[in-house]
Design a protein around this motif. Structure first.
Motif, PDB file in Angstrom:
ATOM      1  N   TRP A 195       8.552  -0.398  -3.625  1.00  0.00           N
ATOM      2  CA  TRP A 195       7.785  -1.619  -3.873  1.00  0.00           C
ATOM      3  C   TRP A 195       8.575  -2.849  -3.442  1.00  0.00           C
ATOM      4  O   TRP A 195       8.032  -3.766  -2.802  1.00  0.00           O
ATOM      5  CB  TRP A 195       7.415  -1.739  -5.353  1.00  0.00           C
ATOM      6  CG  TRP A 195       6.601  -0.630  -5.924  1.00  0.00           C
ATOM      7  CD1 TRP A 195       6.954   0.198  -6.943  1.00  0.00           C
ATOM      8  CD2 TRP A 195       5.287  -0.219  -5.525  1.00  0.00           C
ATOM      9  NE1 TRP A 195       5.958   1.106  -7.206  1.00  0.00           N
ATOM     10  CE2 TRP A 195       4.921   0.873  -6.349  1.00  0.00           C
ATOM     11  CE3 TRP A 195       4.394  -0.652  -4.552  1.00  0.00           C
ATOM     12  CZ2 TRP A 195       3.700   1.525  -6.235  1.00  0.00           C
ATOM     13  CZ3 TRP A 195       3.176   0.000  -4.431  1.00  0.00           C
ATOM     14  CH2 TRP A 195       2.837   1.068  -5.269  1.00  0.00           C
ATOM     15  N   GLN A 235       0.854  -1.189   0.000  1.00  0.00           N
ATOM     16  CA  GLN A 235       0.000   0.000   0.000  1.00  0.00           C
ATOM     17  C   GLN A 235       0.888   1.236   0.000  1.00  0.00           C
ATOM     18  O   GLN A 235       1.838   1.334   0.789  1.00  0.00           O
ATOM     19  CB  GLN A 235      -0.898   0.005   1.239  1.00  0.00           C
ATOM     20  CG  GLN A 235      -1.742   1.281   1.390  1.00  0.00           C
ATOM     21  CD  GLN A 235      -2.459   1.339   2.719  1.00  0.00           C
ATOM     22  OE1 GLN A 235      -2.421   0.384   3.503  1.00  0.00           O
ATOM     23  NE2 GLN A 235      -3.098   2.449   2.997  1.00  0.00           N
ATOM     24  N   TYR A 253       5.718   3.111   1.781  1.00  0.00           N
ATOM     25  CA  TYR A 253       5.290   1.859   1.156  1.00  0.00           C
ATOM     26  C   TYR A 253       5.087   0.845   2.279  1.00  0.00           C
ATOM     27  O   TYR A 253       6.035   0.479   2.981  1.00  0.00           O
ATOM     28  CB  TYR A 253       6.333   1.368   0.159  1.00  0.00           C
ATOM     29  CG  TYR A 253       6.496   2.287  -1.030  1.00  0.00           C
ATOM     30  CD1 TYR A 253       5.928   1.982  -2.267  1.00  0.00           C
ATOM     31  CD2 TYR A 253       7.210   3.479  -0.922  1.00  0.00           C
ATOM     32  CE1 TYR A 253       6.076   2.823  -3.360  1.00  0.00           C
ATOM     33  CE2 TYR A 253       7.358   4.330  -2.003  1.00  0.00           C
ATOM     34  CZ  TYR A 253       6.794   4.005  -3.218  1.00  0.00           C
ATOM     35  OH  TYR A 253       6.927   4.838  -4.297  1.00  0.00           O
ATOM     36  N   ASN A 298       1.121  -5.083   2.986  1.00  0.00           N
ATOM     37  CA  ASN A 298      -0.281  -5.336   3.320  1.00  0.00           C
ATOM     38  C   ASN A 298      -0.449  -6.501   4.274  1.00  0.00           C
ATOM     39  O   ASN A 298      -1.311  -6.482   5.148  1.00  0.00           O
ATOM     40  CB  ASN A 298      -1.084  -5.619   2.041  1.00  0.00           C
ATOM     41  CG  ASN A 298      -1.460  -4.344   1.309  1.00  0.00           C
ATOM     42  OD1 ASN A 298      -1.447  -3.268   1.885  1.00  0.00           O
ATOM     43  ND2 ASN A 298      -1.764  -4.473   0.029  1.00  0.00           N
ATOM     44  N   ARG A 312       1.294   5.293   0.573  1.00  0.00           N
ATOM     45  CA  ARG A 312       0.808   6.558   1.110  1.00  0.00           C
ATOM     46  C   ARG A 312       1.768   7.643   0.643  1.00  0.00           C
ATOM     47  O   ARG A 312       2.930   7.670   1.050  1.00  0.00           O
ATOM     48  CB  ARG A 312       0.743   6.520   2.638  1.00  0.00           C
ATOM     49  CG  ARG A 312      -0.205   5.463   3.191  1.00  0.00           C
ATOM     50  CD  ARG A 312      -0.245   5.497   4.707  1.00  0.00           C
ATOM     51  NE  ARG A 312      -1.055   4.412   5.254  1.00  0.00           N
ATOM     52  CZ  ARG A 312      -1.178   4.156   6.555  1.00  0.00           C
ATOM     53  NH1 ARG A 312      -0.558   4.932   7.447  1.00  0.00           N
ATOM     54  NH2 ARG A 312      -1.918   3.147   6.966  1.00  0.00           N
TER      55      ARG A 312
END
Length: 307
Positions: A104, A45, A63, A66, A47
Motif C-alpha cells: 500500500w 488497486q 499493488y 490508480n 491484484r
C-alpha cells in the motif's frame, strides 16, 4: 495507556527501546495491529494471488497506483518505477500478505509494487529462496509494461531473510534470472549474508545450537557453508545498492551488513549507500510502514528516487 487506546508515537518508541534488540514477531505485530487495521489504502488497486511458478508458495500480489502518471513528467514518461519487495521470516516462515502495508505504502508513492512469497525451509534448501526471487523478478520484468511500469526501472528489495535472498539473486551471477538486466538498484534491509560467520559466532550472536533457522534452510553440512555465503560468491558488475540495518537490530544483522558493505567496496568495485534506521528494532521498522512512522519507507523511497 488504557486497554482500548492506541499507543502514541512516544509510547511506541519507549516500547521499542525498552524491548531492545530482540526478534519477537507476535509482540511487535501486536503493537502495530490497531494501526494496520486502519492504514491508508486509497489510490491503490490490488491484484492478488498471481502465480509466477508451479509451487503453491510461488505466488505474488501486485499493488498498482490508480492515478495516471503525468505525461509531462519525464520521471514516469516511460512507465512507473517497479519495486519488487521480498518479505522476511528467518528462512522458515513469512508470507507476502504480512507485508501488505509495504504494498500500500509504495504504490501510494507511485511505485508498481510486487510482493512475492517464496519457498521455505526445511522443505526447501539453499538456493531455493534466491531462485524464487529471480523467478519473481523475471515475471516482473516480463509483465512490467502491461502493469504500466518501465522494465528498465526495476528495484529489487528485501528484509531479513528476504534481503538474504535478494542479495544472492542480484550479486551472484549464476542465480540471476536469464535475459533480465541488472536491477536499477537493490535495497537490503537488515539481512544476513554470511551463513559461515553465523555458524562460527553462535556464542557471540546468541544463536542456539542446533540453529532452527539456518540449519532448516542451509542444512547441517557445515563444511559447505562458505559455498552458500553470499559474501564469498559476489561476482556481478557493480550497480546501485543500499544496505540498511535498524539501530536495535541484533548484532548478527549489524555485523553482516558492515561486512557486506566492506567487501562490496574493497573487493568488488561497488559504491553502496548505507543507512541506520534510528529508533527501531528488526521488526518495528517494517511494521511501522504505512502506519505511524515513515522512517524506513522514506529512506528507501529517497534512495530509489536518486537512482
Amino acid at each position: 495507556m488504557s486497554q482500548n487506546a492506541l499507543p502514541t508515537a512516544q509510547q511506541l518508541a519507549e516500547l521499542i527501546r525498552t524491548t531492545g534488540a530482540v526478534i519477537d514477531p507476535p509482540l511487535v505485530k501486536g503493537w502495530y495491529a490497531p494501526f494496520r487495521e486502519t492504514q491508508t489504502r486509497e489510490g491503490v488497486q490490488l491484484r492478488a494471488d498471481i502465480a509466477y511458478g508451479d509451487d503453491e508458495r510461488q505466488k505474488l500480489d501486485v499493488y498498482l497506483p490508480n492515478a495516471r502518471p503525468d505525461a509531462d513528467d519525464t520521471h514516469v514518461a516511460k512507465g512507473r518505477p517497479l519495486l519488487l519487495f521480498v518479505h522476511g521470516g528467518g528462512f522458515v516462515r513469512g508470507d507476502r500478505r504480512e507485508r501488505a502495508n509495504v504494498g500500500w505504502r509504495f504504490a501510494r508513492a507511485g511505485f508498481v509494487t510486487v510482493l512475492p512469497s517464496y519457498r521455505l525451509g526445511p522443505q526447501n534448501h539453499w538456493p531455493a529462496g534466491a531462485q524464487d526471487v529471480a523467478a519473481a523478478w523475471a515475471w516482473a520484468y516480463a509483465n512490467a509494461e502491461a502493469l504500466g511500469a518501465d522494465p528498465q526501472r526495476i528495484y529489487v528489495a528485501g528484509e531479513s531473510a528476504g534481503a538474504a535472498h535478494v542479495a544472492a539473486a542480484t550479486l551472484i551471477q549464476s542465480l540471476r534470472p536469464a535475459n533480465v538486466p541488472a536491477p536499477r538498484a537493490a535495497l537490503l534491509v537488515s539481512g544476513v549474508y554470511n551463513v559461515q560467520l553465523e555458524k562460527l559466532a553462535r556464542r557471540q550472536f546468541g544463536v542456539p545450537s542446533p540453529d532452527p533457522r539456518n540449519e532448516a534452510y542451509f542444512g547441517s553440512d557445515f563444511a559447505s557453508y562458505p559455498a552458500m555465503s553470499t559474501v564469498e560468491l559476489i561476482d556481478s558488475a557493480p550497480f546501485p545498492l543500499l544496505v540498511t540495518w535498524a539501530e536495535l537490530d541484533p548484532p548478527q544483522m549489524q555485523v553482516q551488513a558492515g561486512e557486506l558493505f566492506a567487501r562490496l567496496v574493497t573487493q568488488h568495485g561497488f559504491d553502496p549507500d548505507v543507512a541506520v534506521i534510528a529508533g527501531h528494532n528488526h521488526l518495528s521498522q517494517l511494521e511501522a510502514i504505512n502506519t505511524v512512522d515513515d522512517t524506513l519507507a522514506q529512506t528507501l523511497i529517497d534512495f530509489m528516487q536518486r537512482h
